[in-house]
Write a protein that holds these residues in place. Structure first.
Motif, PDB file in Angstrom:
ATOM      1  N   GLU A  15     -11.584  21.404  -7.775  1.00 45.78           N
ATOM      2  CA  GLU A  15     -11.364  20.338  -8.754  1.00 45.78           C
ATOM      3  C   GLU A  15     -12.446  20.328  -9.829  1.00 45.78           C
ATOM      4  O   GLU A  15     -13.601  20.693  -9.575  1.00 45.78           O
ATOM      5  N   ASP A  16     -12.064  19.912 -11.020  1.00 51.32           N
ATOM      6  CA  ASP A  16     -13.008  19.798 -12.136  1.00 51.32           C
ATOM      7  C   ASP A  16     -14.179  18.901 -11.747  1.00 51.32           C
ATOM      8  O   ASP A  16     -14.004  17.880 -11.072  1.00 51.32           O
ATOM      9  N   VAL A  18     -15.825  23.213 -14.772  1.00 47.83           N
ATOM     10  CA  VAL A  18     -15.736  22.259 -15.884  1.00 47.83           C
ATOM     11  C   VAL A  18     -14.301  21.804 -16.098  1.00 47.83           C
ATOM     12  O   VAL A  18     -14.005  20.606 -16.131  1.00 47.83           O
ATOM     13  N   SER A  19     -13.387  22.789 -16.240  1.00 44.48           N
ATOM     14  CA  SER A  19     -11.994  22.418 -16.513  1.00 44.48           C
ATOM     15  C   SER A  19     -11.057  23.564 -16.205  1.00 44.48           C
ATOM     16  O   SER A  19     -11.454  24.727 -16.169  1.00 44.48           O
ATOM     17  N   HIS A  20      -9.774  23.202 -15.985  1.00 48.61           N
ATOM     18  CA  HIS A  20      -8.694  24.167 -15.808  1.00 48.61           C
ATOM     19  C   HIS A  20      -7.769  24.049 -17.015  1.00 48.61           C
ATOM     20  O   HIS A  20      -7.211  22.974 -17.266  1.00 48.61           O
ATOM     21  N   GLU A  33     -12.801  27.099 -16.808  1.00 47.85           N
ATOM     22  CA  GLU A  33     -14.112  27.065 -17.453  1.00 47.85           C
ATOM     23  C   GLU A  33     -15.168  26.662 -16.433  1.00 47.85           C
ATOM     24  O   GLU A  33     -15.009  25.667 -15.723  1.00 47.85           O
TER      25      GLU A  33
END
Length: 223
Positions: free
Chosen positions: A156-157, A190-192, A200
């Motif tokens: 998860e982010d 960081v993010s998907h 990221e």
């Protein structure tokens, strides 16, 4: 697994057993999609080979749940993984091979390695427990500490993780070498990006940001 049974093995069947082992198939069900992604082959081909392995009682397949190794399948996979990874250690640590270049050589060597030779190789290397890309090496009695089977893409982010190992894939290892991503690196997800876009990440030691492709993020195991 008898000698006659093991003599029916082909390199492709062995690749399937090793990848199911690597993905956690000794303890849980693995999906066709995971195998297809990891071996870079079509899902239809996976179904066909899995059916053959089921007939040979090396794997179990539960519809809509997935694939796992049977006891004979586990024993054979452990033997294959042990030989393969000890040769990887020898090539990387003693002959200075680049990590992404050892898979093919190790594949050849594992098929001509007697238990006697393997015992001496293991002793020479100092009884290593992990190969250069982080995978466990079962000992002669089949003992080893189970790897993490959490892939980077599934994190998860905002979560901090450590890179534990990479799937043994030439293109992946070349890609990660270019990105300067290594076993043991600490990072934050960081993010998907949507629609199977990149993941990221931010490296803890340098603060640098990297984008890891969707496919590669399925090949990187973290803890």
């Amino acid at each position: 697994m008898t000698k006659n049974e093991s003599s029916n093995m082909t390199p492709m069947k062995e690749d399937y057993l090793k990848i199911i082992f690597e993905l956690g198939g000794t303890q849980k069900k693995i999906s066709n999609k995971q195998i297809a992604l990891s071996l870079n082959i079509a899902a239809g081909s996976v179904t066909e080979m899995v059916n053959k392995l089921v007939k040979e009682e090396l794997v179990e397949h539960t519809p809509y749940a997935g694939i796992s190794l049977t006891k004979p399948g586990i024993l054979l996979a452990e033997d294959l993984v042990r030989k393969h990874r000890l040769w990887e250690c020898f090539l990387v640590y003693k002959l200075n091979y680049k990590l992404q270049d050892v898979d093919g050589e190790s594949e050849l060597l594992e098929h001509v390695t007697s238990e006697y030779l393997l015992d001496h190789l293991n002793e020479f290397l100092g009884y290593l427990t992990h190969c250069p890309h982080g995978g466990v090496i079962p000992d002669k009695e089949g003992n080893y500490e189970e790897d993490s089977h959490l892939v980077l893409e599934a994190v998860e982010d905002g979560t901090k993780v450590n890179i534990e190992r990479f799937i043994d894939n030439h293109d992946l290892l070349t890609y990660l070498d270019d990105l300067e991503l290594h076993i043991g690196d600490k990072l934050t997800v960081v993010s998907h990006a949507p629609f199977e876009g990149p993941v990221e990440i931010k490296l803890e030691n340098t603060g640098e940001v990297r984008n890891i492709s969707y496919k590669a993020a399925h090949y990187i195991f973290v803890k």
